[in-house]
Design an enzyme around this catalytic site. Structure first.
Site, mmCIF file in Angstrom:
data_model
loop_
_atom_site.group_PDB
_atom_site.id
_atom_site.type_symbol
_atom_site.label_atom_id
_atom_site.label_comp_id
_atom_site.label_asym_id
_atom_site.label_seq_id
_atom_site.Cartn_x
_atom_site.Cartn_y
_atom_site.Cartn_z
ATOM 1 N N HIS A 1 -5.902 -2.583 3.973
ATOM 2 C CA HIS A 1 -4.753 -2.648 3.062
ATOM 3 C C HIS A 1 -3.675 -1.641 3.455
ATOM 4 O O HIS A 1 -3.692 -0.506 2.965
ATOM 5 C CB HIS A 1 -5.226 -2.325 1.638
ATOM 6 C CG HIS A 1 -6.013 -3.423 1.001
ATOM 7 N ND1 HIS A 1 -5.418 -4.453 0.328
ATOM 8 C CD2 HIS A 1 -7.340 -3.659 0.957
ATOM 9 C CE1 HIS A 1 -6.348 -5.286 -0.126
ATOM 10 N NE2 HIS A 1 -7.524 -4.825 0.246
ATOM 11 N N CYS B 1 -6.257 -8.564 3.806
ATOM 12 C CA CYS B 1 -7.460 -8.826 3.018
ATOM 13 C C CYS B 1 -7.550 -10.321 2.680
ATOM 14 O O CYS B 1 -7.702 -11.150 3.560
ATOM 15 C CB CYS B 1 -7.472 -7.921 1.783
ATOM 16 S SG CYS B 1 -9.106 -7.810 1.008
ATOM 17 N N GLU C 1 -0.731 -1.465 2.360
ATOM 18 C CA GLU C 1 0.064 -1.096 1.168
ATOM 19 C C GLU C 1 -0.618 -0.010 0.351
ATOM 20 O O GLU C 1 0.010 0.610 -0.502
ATOM 21 C CB GLU C 1 0.330 -2.347 0.313
ATOM 22 C CG GLU C 1 -0.818 -2.792 -0.583
ATOM 23 C CD GLU C 1 -1.943 -3.509 0.147
ATOM 24 O OE1 GLU C 1 -1.969 -3.495 1.394
ATOM 25 O OE2 GLU C 1 -2.830 -4.077 -0.527
#
Lengths: 236, 82
Positions: free
Chosen positions: A202, A86, A204
């Site tokens: 993302h 990002c 994560e």
């Protein structure tokens, strides 16, 4: 144990999520404040999402001039794995560590959604063995439209630097599958050496079933495996 | 010597400007026949330089290194003694 540095700028927001996800993958992590980034002794580095320096001027523009990115460039030049997600991807492009630029989404909307991407290159420590697979990950960005000059786009495609490409539910790289208007449906790229990778989604945030998906963990597992420490060995 | 540089940054001609496109729609909703809008920004910098050519060199660095991204943006500079 693999040691992974996570950079934190004023405005970074995904640093602790990355630390959590990487700990599940069996890595030891340290979050480094942007004024204190020394990467000696680390095996890999993450540039997480957020709004570094408030996205002033352009997303990633001020971070590019920071001592932290100078140090990151040195680390990357030594061949160490670097992942930007990002805002981290925006920073890596601004810093010239990846080609092109990320601009305002074509529809002007901030997009917060799940997207599908095909993994187009397995020549990175994050995607080894995953070439051709379609993965689902969340996005949350207003400036994710990847743009580059014609020659750069040709070079990126010819050299296989596209790592992630937005696809629709049938696995085709169509406009319907493209959340932000990126040229050639580019969602993520690598450098020529393959050790620097950036993507808008993302990983994560899809690292355990509770979060609605685990495809992000596959990238982090590959990273940790490439560093010579498998998750299975952690408890041993 | 003090100088004031007004630096204009705008998207390159071949780069889409979605904000400009949205403004076209909004202006046309006022009944105006607007064909095209390009947006940009203006940055006013007050700084010291030895002389005008040094000031020009400084504004060139400002534009190239930070204020404009050469991949997608152009910049122009108006320079005045402060």
């Amino acid at each position: 144990m693999a040691r992974v540095a996570i950079l934190r700028f004023p405005g970074t927001w995904s640093d602790r999520d990355f630390a959590h996800a990487l700990s599940l993958a069996g890595a030891e992590t340290e979050i480094l404040w942007h004024e204190d980034v020394r990467l000696d002794g680390f095996d890999a580095a993450i540039v997480p999402g957020g709004f570094a320096y408030g996205d002033y001027v352009r997303a990633g523009a001020i971070a590019r001039l920071s001592p932290a990115i100078r140090e990151l460039r040195r680390f990357a030049d030594a061949g160490k794995p670097v992942l930007g997600s990002c805002n981290g991807f925006q920073i890596l492009c601004e810093a010239g560590m990846l080609p092109g630029a990320l601009t305002r989404n074509a529809g002007l909307e901030f997009r917060c959604d799940w997207v599908s991407m095909r993994i187009e290159s397995d020549a990175t420590p994050f995607t080894r063995g995953l070439g051709g697979e379609v993965v689902r990950m969340p996005i949350a960005h207003g400036e994710g439209c990847w743009v580059a000059g014609e020659e750069t786009v040709e070079r990126v495609e010819a050299e296989g630097l596209v790592v992630f490409r937005y696809v629709d539910e049938r696995g085709a790289a169509t406009a319907a599958g493209n959340p932000n208007g990126s040229m050639n449906n580019v969602a993520g790229l690598r450098n020529a050496a393959g050790n620097v990778v950036g993507l808008m989604p993302h990983p994560e945030r899809c690292a355990e079933p509770l979060l609605g998906g685990t495809d992000g963990m596959r990238l982090l597992d590959r990273l940790v495996a490439s560093l010579g420490t498998s998750p299975a060995s952690v408890g041993a | 010597m003090k100088y004031v540089a007004t630096i204009h940054v705008r998207p390159k001609a071949e780069v889409r400007d979605p904000q400009g496109e949205a403004i076209v729609g909004a202006l046309n909703s006022l009944g105006l026949g607007v064909a095209n809008v390009r947006t940009g920004k203006e940055i006013v910098v007050t700084f010291d330089a030895a002389d005008e050519s040094a000031a020009r060199r400084a504004t060139d660095i400002m534009g190239r290194e930070l204020l404009a991204n050469p991949v997608v943006e152009d910049f122009s500079v108006e320079l005045a003694a402060g």
